[in-house]
Design a protein around this motif. Sequence first.
Motif, PDB file in Angstrom:
ATOM      1  N   TYR A  40       0.852  -1.178   0.000  1.00 13.88           N
ATOM      2  CA  TYR A  40       0.000   0.000   0.000  1.00 13.88           C
ATOM      3  C   TYR A  40       0.889   1.229   0.000  1.00 13.88           C
ATOM      4  N   SER A  41       0.321   2.304  -0.452  1.00 13.70           N
ATOM      5  CA  SER A  41       1.052   3.569  -0.425  1.00 13.70           C
ATOM      6  C   SER A  41       0.055   4.706  -0.223  1.00 13.70           C
ATOM      7  N   CYS A  42      -0.749   4.986  -1.230  1.00 16.09           N
ATOM      8  CA  CYS A  42      -1.641   6.157  -1.143  1.00 16.09           C
ATOM      9  C   CYS A  42      -2.876   5.904  -0.298  1.00 16.09           C
ATOM     10  N   ARG A  43      -3.345   4.677  -0.295  1.00 13.80           N
ATOM     11  CA  ARG A  43      -4.585   4.301   0.391  1.00 13.80           C
ATOM     12  C   ARG A  43      -5.804   5.047  -0.137  1.00 13.80           C
ATOM     13  N   GLU A  44      -5.717   5.532  -1.325  1.00 19.81           N
ATOM     14  CA  GLU A  44      -6.880   6.210  -1.900  1.00 19.81           C
ATOM     15  C   GLU A  44      -7.104   5.854  -3.373  1.00 19.81           C
ATOM     16  N   GLY A  45      -6.618   4.718  -3.770  1.00 15.08           N
ATOM     17  CA  GLY A  45      -6.928   4.228  -5.107  1.00 15.08           C
ATOM     18  C   GLY A  45      -6.078   4.798  -6.222  1.00 15.08           C
ATOM     19  N   GLY A  46      -4.993   5.467  -5.874  1.00 11.64           N
ATOM     20  CA  GLY A  46      -4.236   6.146  -6.910  1.00 11.64           C
ATOM     21  C   GLY A  46      -2.925   5.500  -7.312  1.00 11.64           C
ATOM     22  N   CYS A  47      -2.406   4.570  -6.509  1.00 10.00           N
ATOM     23  CA  CYS A  47      -1.059   4.068  -6.813  1.00 10.00           C
ATOM     24  C   CYS A  47      -1.042   2.630  -7.318  1.00 10.00           C
ATOM     25  N   GLY A  48      -2.043   1.859  -7.009  1.00 12.02           N
ATOM     26  CA  GLY A  48      -2.136   0.483  -7.508  1.00 12.02           C
ATOM     27  C   GLY A  48      -1.284  -0.526  -6.758  1.00 12.02           C
ATOM     28  N   ALA A  49      -0.571  -0.088  -5.723  1.00 13.37           N
ATOM     29  CA  ALA A  49       0.289  -1.029  -4.991  1.00 13.37           C
ATOM     30  C   ALA A  49      -0.514  -2.126  -4.313  1.00 13.37           C
ATOM     31  N   CYS A  50      -1.769  -1.853  -4.042  1.00 13.56           N
ATOM     32  CA  CYS A  50      -2.594  -2.766  -3.235  1.00 13.56           C
ATOM     33  C   CYS A  50      -3.472  -3.675  -4.083  1.00 13.56           C
ATOM     34  N   ASN A  66      -8.699  -2.586  -6.017  1.00  9.43           N
ATOM     35  CA  ASN A  66      -7.805  -1.829  -5.135  1.00  9.43           C
ATOM     36  C   ASN A  66      -8.190  -2.185  -3.703  1.00  9.43           C
ATOM     37  N   CYS A  68      -7.206  -1.285  -0.963  1.00  6.24           N
ATOM     38  CA  CYS A  68      -7.234  -0.204   0.027  1.00  6.24           C
ATOM     39  C   CYS A  68      -8.583   0.503   0.050  1.00  6.24           C
TER      40      CYS A  68
HETATM   41 FE1  FES Z   1      -2.610   3.153  -3.439  1.00  7.46          FE
HETATM   42 FE2  FES Z   1      -4.390   1.283  -2.805  1.00  7.46          FE
HETATM   43  S1  FES Z   1      -2.680   1.913  -1.657  1.00  7.46           S
HETATM   44  S2  FES Z   1      -4.235   2.382  -4.657  1.00  7.46           S
END
Ligand code: FES
Length: 224
Positions: A40-50, A66, A68
């Motif tokens: 996870y990184s952004c926790r708002e759906g913007g980075c795709g790590a999750c 996503n 997160c």
């Molecule tokens: Fe970035 Fe889910 S933590 S999209």
Amino acid sequence: MDNIKIKVNGVQHTVGSEVSSDVMLVDYLRNFLELRGTKYSCREGGCGACIVTASKTPGTPYVSVNSCLVAVTSCDGWDIRTIEGLGNKKDGYHKVQTTLAENHGSQCGYCSCGWVMAMQGVLETKKDLTMKEIENSFGSNLCRCTGYRPIIEAFKKFAKDAPKEERIMDLQSLYICNKNGNKCCSEKEDDWCMVEKNDTELESNKVKELVLKDGRKWFQAKRI
Ligand code: FES
Ligand code: FES
């Protein structure tokens, strides 16, 4: 809350009362199931790590999610696949994973699991992709190491219009049946397992028989 059941990588879990309703799927996977490949990184759906993939009702394709953005308590009945279930050191890596690695698409690796799961979601939901479609499928995956070009170039090898010498034709490694959760059942049965049709492979002797499943054409193909 005891009646919330989810399947993760083929294993059934009951989300118990120890899990509060504000626990997101990413945190459930990481902290309760100890599956920390999902980042996870952004926790708002913007980075795709999750990103993970999930079949939300039986028999439906695994789509990218996503994790997160979704509370685990809203995942009742979902069949979820994480990067660990897609491929791992012990059981062998999935073709999307090896393709990314072999084509220098991973640097620090933090984003890689999200890219791989996003690509797998694309492959499972849309067939006969073009290179352009693949390139346009990753609007919400970020790479802090900015290795975008090798990532996209690696994944474009899955396209139907990829140069012939580069195109990936390994059906078994692309498609995973969900007959047996995330586990491949071919060992239990014989040398054959279910994969979805790939037009150019239809005539090959790898294909054994047609099965219809949810309106999509399925074939039994020899394990490669
Ligand atoms: Fe970035 Fe889910 S933590 S999209
Ligand atoms: Fe480092 Fe993408 S490889 S963030």
